[in-house]
Structures are given as C-alpha cells and as structure tokens.
Design a protein around this motif. Structure first.
Motif, mmCIF file in Angstrom:
data_model
loop_
_atom_site.group_PDB
_atom_site.id
_atom_site.type_symbol
_atom_site.label_atom_id
_atom_site.label_comp_id
_atom_site.label_asym_id
_atom_site.label_seq_id
_atom_site.Cartn_x
_atom_site.Cartn_y
_atom_site.Cartn_z
ATOM 1 N N LYS A 1 0.826 -1.213 0.000
ATOM 2 C CA LYS A 1 0.000 0.000 0.000
ATOM 3 C C LYS A 1 0.856 1.257 0.000
ATOM 4 N N ILE A 2 1.835 1.313 0.878
ATOM 5 C CA ILE A 2 2.626 2.537 1.024
ATOM 6 C C ILE A 2 3.543 2.758 -0.168
ATOM 7 N N LEU A 3 4.131 1.702 -0.716
ATOM 8 C CA LEU A 3 5.009 1.870 -1.875
ATOM 9 C C LEU A 3 4.207 2.305 -3.108
ATOM 10 N N MET A 4 3.021 1.750 -3.283
ATOM 11 C CA MET A 4 2.158 2.200 -4.378
ATOM 12 C C MET A 4 1.765 3.659 -4.190
ATOM 13 N N PHE B 1 4.685 6.001 -4.970
ATOM 14 C CA PHE B 1 4.924 6.171 -6.405
ATOM 15 C C PHE B 1 3.859 7.078 -7.031
ATOM 16 N N LEU B 2 2.590 6.826 -6.712
ATOM 17 C CA LEU B 2 1.509 7.617 -7.307
ATOM 18 C C LEU B 2 1.580 9.080 -6.884
ATOM 19 N N GLY C 1 12.512 6.958 -9.021
ATOM 20 C CA GLY C 1 13.763 7.278 -8.343
ATOM 21 C C GLY C 1 13.539 7.608 -6.874
ATOM 22 N N ILE C 2 12.438 8.318 -6.591
ATOM 23 C CA ILE C 2 12.104 8.629 -5.196
ATOM 24 C C ILE C 2 11.777 7.348 -4.431
ATOM 25 N N VAL C 3 10.970 6.471 -5.039
ATOM 26 C CA VAL C 3 10.626 5.199 -4.397
ATOM 27 C C VAL C 3 11.881 4.385 -4.131
#
Length: 322
Positions: free
Chosen positions: A35-38, A41-42, A199-201
């Motif tokens: 959930k948090i990684l998605m 990114f969004l 890149g941020i993720v």
C-alpha cells in the motif's frame, strides 16, 4: 484488493495461522508495504505533474512572503484532516510537499494532522462518546497541527533536511523552469515524471521496508492488556507515560480508536486515553525510520519532541474539561 492479496499470500501460500502473532505480523507487513510503496509512487508522480505545470518558485514566494496571518498552516491542517492517511502513509505526501518547495512548517502542519483526524476516528468517537468529545478531539487535532506547524516553521529547520531532499528540490525547480520555458507537451514530460517518481521510491524503499517491518512486529507481538495495566491509575504521570508508551506502537485510527473506549471503560482517564491514541497514530518509530531519508536525526528529534509536548498538554487539558 491489497488486503485480499496479503491474506491469500500469507494464509494461503505461506500457510500461516491468522490467529497467531507471526501470521498477523507478516500479513500486516505485506499489506502495508504494498500500500505505502504504491502510494509513494503515485503521489510522487502526481507531485511531478504539479511541479511541471505550477510555477513552484511563485508558490513558494506566495506562502513565505505574503502575509497570510497563519492561514497557510490552517489550510494544511484542514487538508490533513480530510486525507485518510496513517502516519506512515502521510510520509509520501510530505516528501512531495517538501520536494515541491512548500515551506517546512506548512508541511509539518499537514503531517501532524493527517493521521490524527479522519472519518474513521470521528465515526468511532461519535458512536462511543457522543458529539462533545468528538468535536473536542477533531478541533484539538487540527489545532495541534496548526500550532505545531507554526512552531516548527518559526524554528527555520530547512537546513536539517537531508542532502537527498535538498537535491530533489533543486532538481524539481530546474525541471519546472525548463519545461515552462520550452512548453513541452505533457506526453513528452510523462516518461521523465514517472522515472523521477520511481527514483524517489527507490531512494526510500529500504527505510520504508524497515519501518513497516518494525511496525508489523509491534502489531503482532505487543500483548493485549499491556498498556491498560500501566495507565489504569489516575496518576499525574499517566499522560506523559501514555504518550511515551504509545510511540513504539504503529496503528491507524481504525485499529487504536476502539482501544480508547476499552481504556475509558476500565478506568483510564479520557484525556490519558486520547493522548495515547494521538501518539500511536501521530508518532511512531516506523514513521521516524521512514523520515530518516528526508530529515536528519536532529530534525526528527525536534519534530517528535515538539509534537510529543503538545500531545501531553492536550491530554492534561482533556482530563480537565472532559
């Protein structure tokens, strides 16, 4: 869908027992990690689009040079109140704000309020304690964000942001100026925006995973009744002790708000129970771990210290008026 996938993976494929501490922890880990990684990114991609079309330098000047009489902190806190994020889920949006050049105090106002005030907490409080307590909790959560953001903003802590964030800010401003000058079509900007978002993720993924793993362990292995045994007596130190004991915890309003009703029913003062809830949802070690990529430890310590102080004061105030 994410929860169904986590249930299928952990209980179906791995064969772990849903009633066990290990099964609960692993399920919590996979659900929150996905959930948090998605979300990260969004939100990073969305902020990239905003940065491409919004003159960030002009917005920054508007928020810092115009005499808004503190309303910028109120706007940020109200925005935090209507976003249904927990403390760790708020971090990606916080990164996006900082990357876009929004003043640090304003972003802190959002980060403080977002996990404290949402529809889940208000619904549970309304059903359990009535309109008066619900209104006091909601207003105090927003005021906590406004005052905390204002205090942190006055300390001028931008120098304590990590070099990684400062580099992102410079890169974001340069790209925004170049795209506005060139009038590049959106379809040509999109690959760069998505690449920067990834890149941020990639830059924070280790901290996110470590933070979620820590939270998952606490979620599954902290025994029931542990905190009640220490907070049941109405002692002068119960409020600061509640906040200190809550910081290692990691849960959203949906998970901890029902505990407040149980605590109060078992003799824990209302203000102490609410202070405990605020600290659980608004401050956590997993959140600190994720913020380490964005801030220095000194800035994290200042942020946690200021917010902890205001939560303790709120708890004492609640015990007086409720």
């Amino acid at each position: 869908m994410i929860q169904q996938f986590a249930d299928w993976l952990v209980y179906g494929v791995f064969g772990l027992d849903a009633r066990s501490a290990l099964g609960s922890s692993v399920n919590f880990f996979f659900y929150d990690a996905i959930k948090i990684l998605m979300l990260l990114f969004l939100i990073s991609a969305l902020m990239g689009i905003v940065n491409a079309y919004l003159p960030i330098d002009r917005l920054r000047k508007f928020l810092t040079e115009r005499k808004l009489c503190g309303f910028q902190y109120l706007f940020a806190a109200l925005f935090g109140a209507i976003t249904p994020f927990c403390s760790c889920s708020s971090v990606p949006l916080f990164i996006g704000f900082v990357k876009g050049g929004i003043p640090l105090g304003v972003t802190f106002a959002f980060l403080i309020t977002s996990p404290l005030v949402n529809e889940v907490a208000l619904a549970i409080f309304l059903g359990a304690f009535g309109v008066k307590v619900t209104l006091i909790y909601a207003i105090s959560g927003i005021l906590l964000g406004v005052v905390g953001g204002w205090v942190l903003g006055k300390l001028r802590l931008e120098r304590l942001l990590s070099p990684w964030v400062q580099q992102l800010q410079a890169q974001s401003e340069t790209e925004s100026e170049e795209w506005q000058a060139e009038k590049t079509p959106f379809i040509k900007r999109l690959p760069t925006i998505l690449r920067d978002a990834w890149g941020i993720v990639r830059g924070v993924i280790i901290y996110v995973i470590a933070g979620i793993a820590l939270g998952a362990a606490m979620h599954g292995y902290v025994p029931e009744g542990f905190f009640e045994s220490y907070l049941s007596a109405d002692k002068w130190y119960s409020v600061p002790l509640a906040v200190i004991l809550a910081i290692p915890m990691y849960a959203g309003c949906a998970g901890v708000a029902p505990l407040v009703q149980v605590f109060v029913a078992k003799g824990v003062p209302m203000g102490t129970a609410i202070a405990f809830m605020m600290a659980v949802v608004g401050l956590s070690l997993p959140e600190a771990t994720m913020l380490k990529k964005v801030m220095t430890w000194k800035l994290i310590g200042i942020f946690f210290g200021v917010v902890t102080l205001f939560m303790i004061l709120s708890g004492y105030l609640f015990n007086i008026v409720l």
